[in-house]
Write a protein that holds these residues in place. Sequence first.
Motif, short mmCIF file in Angstrom:
data_model
loop_
_atom_site.label_atom_id
_atom_site.label_comp_id
_atom_site.label_asym_id
_atom_site.label_seq_id
_atom_site.Cartn_x
_atom_site.Cartn_y
_atom_site.Cartn_z
N UNK A 63 42.00 15.56 51.27
CA UNK A 63 41.56 15.27 49.91
C UNK A 63 42.20 13.98 49.39
N UNK A 64 41.64 13.51 48.29
CA UNK A 64 42.20 12.36 47.59
C UNK A 64 43.67 12.59 47.27
N UNK A 65 43.99 13.81 46.86
CA UNK A 65 45.39 14.14 46.52
C UNK A 65 46.29 14.05 47.75
N UNK A 66 45.77 14.47 48.90
CA UNK A 66 46.56 14.37 50.13
C UNK A 66 46.88 12.92 50.46
N UNK A 67 45.90 12.04 50.32
CA UNK A 67 46.13 10.63 50.63
C UNK A 67 47.06 9.99 49.61
N UNK A 68 46.93 10.39 48.35
CA UNK A 68 47.84 9.88 47.32
C UNK A 68 49.27 10.31 47.61
N UNK A 69 49.45 11.58 47.95
CA UNK A 69 50.79 12.07 48.28
C UNK A 69 51.36 11.39 49.52
N UNK A 70 50.47 11.13 50.51
CA UNK A 70 50.92 10.43 51.70
C UNK A 70 51.37 9.02 51.39
N UNK A 71 50.65 8.34 50.52
CA UNK A 71 51.03 6.98 50.12
C UNK A 71 52.36 7.00 49.38
N UNK A 72 52.53 7.97 48.48
CA UNK A 72 53.79 8.10 47.75
C UNK A 72 54.95 8.32 48.71
N UNK A 73 54.73 9.17 49.73
CA UNK A 73 55.77 9.45 50.70
C UNK A 73 56.13 8.21 51.50
N UNK A 74 55.11 7.45 51.93
CA UNK A 74 55.36 6.24 52.70
C UNK A 74 56.09 5.20 51.87
N UNK A 75 55.77 5.13 50.57
CA UNK A 75 56.40 4.17 49.69
C UNK A 75 57.76 4.62 49.19
N UNK A 76 58.09 5.89 49.44
CA UNK A 76 59.36 6.42 48.95
C UNK A 76 59.34 6.66 47.46
N UNK A 77 58.16 6.92 46.89
CA UNK A 77 58.00 7.14 45.45
C UNK A 77 58.08 8.63 45.15
N UNK A 78 58.83 8.99 44.16
CA UNK A 78 58.91 10.37 43.74
C UNK A 78 57.95 10.66 42.59
N UNK A 79 57.66 9.65 41.79
CA UNK A 79 56.76 9.83 40.67
C UNK A 79 55.36 9.38 41.05
N UNK A 80 54.36 9.92 40.39
CA UNK A 80 52.97 9.61 40.67
C UNK A 80 52.70 8.13 40.42
N UNK A 81 52.04 7.50 41.39
CA UNK A 81 51.66 6.11 41.22
C UNK A 81 50.64 5.98 40.09
N UNK A 82 50.62 4.81 39.47
CA UNK A 82 49.63 4.54 38.43
C UNK A 82 48.32 4.15 39.10
N UNK A 83 47.32 4.98 38.97
CA UNK A 83 46.04 4.71 39.61
C UNK A 83 45.25 3.66 38.84
N UNK A 84 44.56 2.81 39.55
CA UNK A 84 43.65 1.86 38.92
C UNK A 84 42.41 2.59 38.41
N UNK A 85 41.80 2.03 37.40
CA UNK A 85 40.56 2.60 36.89
C UNK A 85 39.45 2.38 37.92
N UNK A 86 38.60 3.37 38.10
CA UNK A 86 37.50 3.25 39.05
C UNK A 86 36.59 2.08 38.68
N UNK A 87 36.12 1.33 39.66
CA UNK A 87 35.21 0.21 39.37
C UNK A 87 33.93 0.70 38.70
N UNK A 88 33.28 -0.18 37.97
CA UNK A 88 32.01 0.16 37.35
C UNK A 88 30.99 0.47 38.43
N UNK A 89 30.08 1.36 38.12
CA UNK A 89 29.07 1.77 39.09
C UNK A 89 28.26 0.61 39.64
#
Length: 306
Positions: free
Chosen positions: A227-253
């Motif tokens: 899931x998206x959450x799995x990839x986000x958590x994986x990125x946080x783990x690789x970056x050594x981040x404990x707090x949730x990264x600030x996500x960019x706003x989704x591009x316009x359709x």
Amino acid sequence: MKNNPMACDLETGICGVTEDNETGLMDFSRPNKEVEVYFFSDPICSHCWALEPEIAKFTAAYGDTFKMHTVMGGLLPTWDGFADVSNGIGGPKDVAGHWREVGEHYRMPIDGSLWLDNPVHSSYPPSRVWKIVQSVKADAAEIFLRKLREAVFAFNENIADEEVLVRLVNEIGLDGKEIVEKANSEEGERLLQQDFEIAQRFGVRGFPTIIIVNKENKGVKLVGQRSYEDYTNGLMQALGQEELLQANKAPALPTLLSDGRRLFSKEIETIYGIEQAEVEGVVQQSFPENAVKSGTVLGETYYVLA
């Protein structure tokens, strides 16, 4: 690479050889000074197609924090001598049911009937063409891979057929005949083998596999449908981040459709976090009248620029 089973497991979310799919910090020794994401895939990997909504959302949210590398894995070298009796696959006709099941489960439509009357004999031809496209015009490689997947999964086209490949390359503004000829040369095979060597070095056997490598050469490996959450958590783990990264706003359709791809309802729902019933309204609000057209495949709606 060795033959990989064509059975795609709904429980593990893996096309190919099932392996340990636990997420963990692994050591991949290689010179690296930035976070890089390796997406090990194949043009006929049904779970890779089903994963597109999650990958699109992940890339839109955090793509500015990593460099993405798509790597071809070689799912089907040939049907000669191939059998995977344990997974109920003795030949091309046995794949159709697996594909349809994956498409229905994830709502990324897969017809699959080409396996009954016009089977893909190998995933190497479209993979070699993709490698040549990547070498000639790197920024066109992503949309070409998307066109390959739309063609084979949603529209039931044999993407190992040279005429199909030539047409799809032409659609991205390159010379299809020239590109396909290069893909059939030693250059095409050499480039594809380079990808296989990368997959072997990282110990990848099943697809999709995502590996996130940080500047300390430590990597988080996520195998199968995630899931998206799995990839986000994986990125946080690789970056050594404990707090949730600030996500960019989704591009316009309109931006998401600007490269000529079709977007299916499931993708729009996932990227924007909306319900299926809301999609049509979002599309109408995002475009002038008659700027976008829609269609359906196996009951799933898609949108494309008119």
